[in-house]
Design a protein around this motif. Sequence first.
Motif, PDB file in Angstrom:
ATOM      1  N   LEU A 274       3.228  14.300  14.160  1.00  0.00           N
ATOM      2  CA  LEU A 274       1.955  14.556  13.478  1.00  0.00           C
ATOM      3  C   LEU A 274       1.176  15.514  14.356  1.00  0.00           C
ATOM      4  CD1 LEU A 274      -0.203  14.016  11.336  1.00  0.00           C
ATOM      5  CD2 LEU A 274      -0.855  11.961  12.613  1.00  0.00           C
ATOM      6  N   VAL A 299       0.978   8.382   6.403  1.00  0.00           N
ATOM      7  CA  VAL A 299       1.150   9.819   6.581  1.00  0.00           C
ATOM      8  C   VAL A 299       1.964  10.378   5.420  1.00  0.00           C
ATOM      9  CG1 VAL A 299       0.957   9.815   9.089  1.00  0.00           C
ATOM     10  CG2 VAL A 299       3.173   9.366   8.028  1.00  0.00           C
ATOM     11  N   LEU A 313       4.744  15.635   9.834  1.00  0.00           N
ATOM     12  CA  LEU A 313       3.862  14.724   9.108  1.00  0.00           C
ATOM     13  C   LEU A 313       2.451  15.290   8.984  1.00  0.00           C
ATOM     14  CD1 LEU A 313       4.893  11.480  11.046  1.00  0.00           C
ATOM     15  CD2 LEU A 313       5.893  12.347   8.920  1.00  0.00           C
ATOM     16  N   SER A 314       1.696  14.709   8.067  1.00  0.00           N
ATOM     17  CA  SER A 314       0.288  15.070   7.906  1.00  0.00           C
ATOM     18  C   SER A 314      -0.527  13.823   7.628  1.00  0.00           C
ATOM     19  CB  SER A 314       0.104  16.065   6.753  1.00  0.00           C
ATOM     20  OG  SER A 314      -1.288  16.306   6.519  1.00  0.00           O
ATOM     21  N   LEU A 315      -1.642  13.721   8.280  1.00  0.00           N
ATOM     22  CA  LEU A 315      -2.583  12.629   8.046  1.00  0.00           C
ATOM     23  C   LEU A 315      -3.689  13.073   7.100  1.00  0.00           C
ATOM     24  CD1 LEU A 315      -3.463   9.711   8.816  1.00  0.00           C
ATOM     25  CD2 LEU A 315      -4.757  10.729  10.710  1.00  0.00           C
TER      26      LEU A 315
END
Length: 452
Positions: A274, A299, A313-315
């Motif tokens: 991330l 995520v 990944l992305s939050l």
Amino acid sequence: MTNEMDNQLAGVGGAEPAGAPSRQEDRPAEIAPTAPEPDTASSERGKSSPEQHAEDAARTNDAYSRSFPSLSEGDVVQGVVVHIDREGVLVDVGTKSEGIIRRSELSRDTSIPAEEIVSVGEKIDVYVMEAENQDGNLILSKKRADFEKAWERVQEAKEHNRTITAMVTDRVKGGLVVDLGIRGFVPASHVGTGSMKNNLERYVGQSIPLKVIEVDKERRKVVLSNKLALEEDKAHRKAETVASLVPGQTRRGVVRRLTNYGAFVDLGGIDGLLHISEMSWTRINHPSEVLKEGQEIEVVILKLDLDAGRVSLSLRENQPDPWASVADRYHVGDLVTGVVSRLVPFGAFVRLEGGIEGIIPSSELSTKKGTKSGYGIAVDSEVEAKVVDVRPEERRLVLSLKQARREEEQRRERKDVEAYQTQSGGDELRYTIGDAFRAQQQSEEGTDQEEE
């Protein structure tokens, strides 16, 4: 007729005349009478002596005894608890009489009450210590049965490469001691990841998964590995996770490690990266501002490169984008208040309400030409600026500190004029355009002196 039968019977039964041959010699051999064989069974049935009663009782008792299983010292059998008292426990193991477990043979910890170890009606395994002691009692041990079962369990786990779980009871030099029903040892290099910086004390009192790597019953030695058990579990979970990952999918994970550039998130046997730029729609200086190790988060899978073992990944994809409503909240000409978040060679970034950042170009920082970019403001200082350009599609909001200050000066001038006019009353106005120009020049010079 009758006299003749009587004479024949008398002749047969009377004395033989002298000189007559023997009756046995005259009688043919084939018709010689034989003595009947005695009927033993009838004879025995007819007996009523005490000896016969004793023999019958002995045979009955022997048959009764043979109907029960025969136990030998060292056997491990299952029985049912039938009675508990302060002397010990009585267990029905299917023999003629119940077996006895003394208090000392119930558990390794003799301080635990018998009622907390077993209960009436419970099925337990017991070890035969004596098939029959001097008092004729069957002596059993639950403690030794548990001990033997523990060794069997450990040996089977070693043979079949099974994972077992045990409680850590102590931290000793070089590793950990675990309770398997027998004493087991886990070297420090086989605890967790095997790092020598691992804090072994934190494992005491915890149950941990283990692989058996060495068993020696004769020397009472069992060596285990927590590291191998964790690696096997991670490999299984990784295979399951990888098979189910899809870009765009939302997954739950646990923050495993923070770095300056992002965070590694455990998705279930496989770690994803991330990046710090994907943690928030607004700028952050370090991942620790929004995350902490051990935190569970949701995520979004951005990209997959399983051959290289990379998962991006992305939050922030799970969060509302503050730029989506910028056009409704900010308009050209608005005066806004924010905090200076960064100073850069081409201007300054200002964080506004909602977390978005606007840029003040260097040309809009000062009202005096040639003034150093960013002069007079500092990071974390609060400023008022004017919105001069709004471009949500480019995620760009341009502000001007210079124009905001100019408008503030004009407001002050108008206020001064109004105050002067109020004081003059009905007198003719004497305030001219030249007066206003000079007042503005003086105000600008005063502002520049303040900045210097």
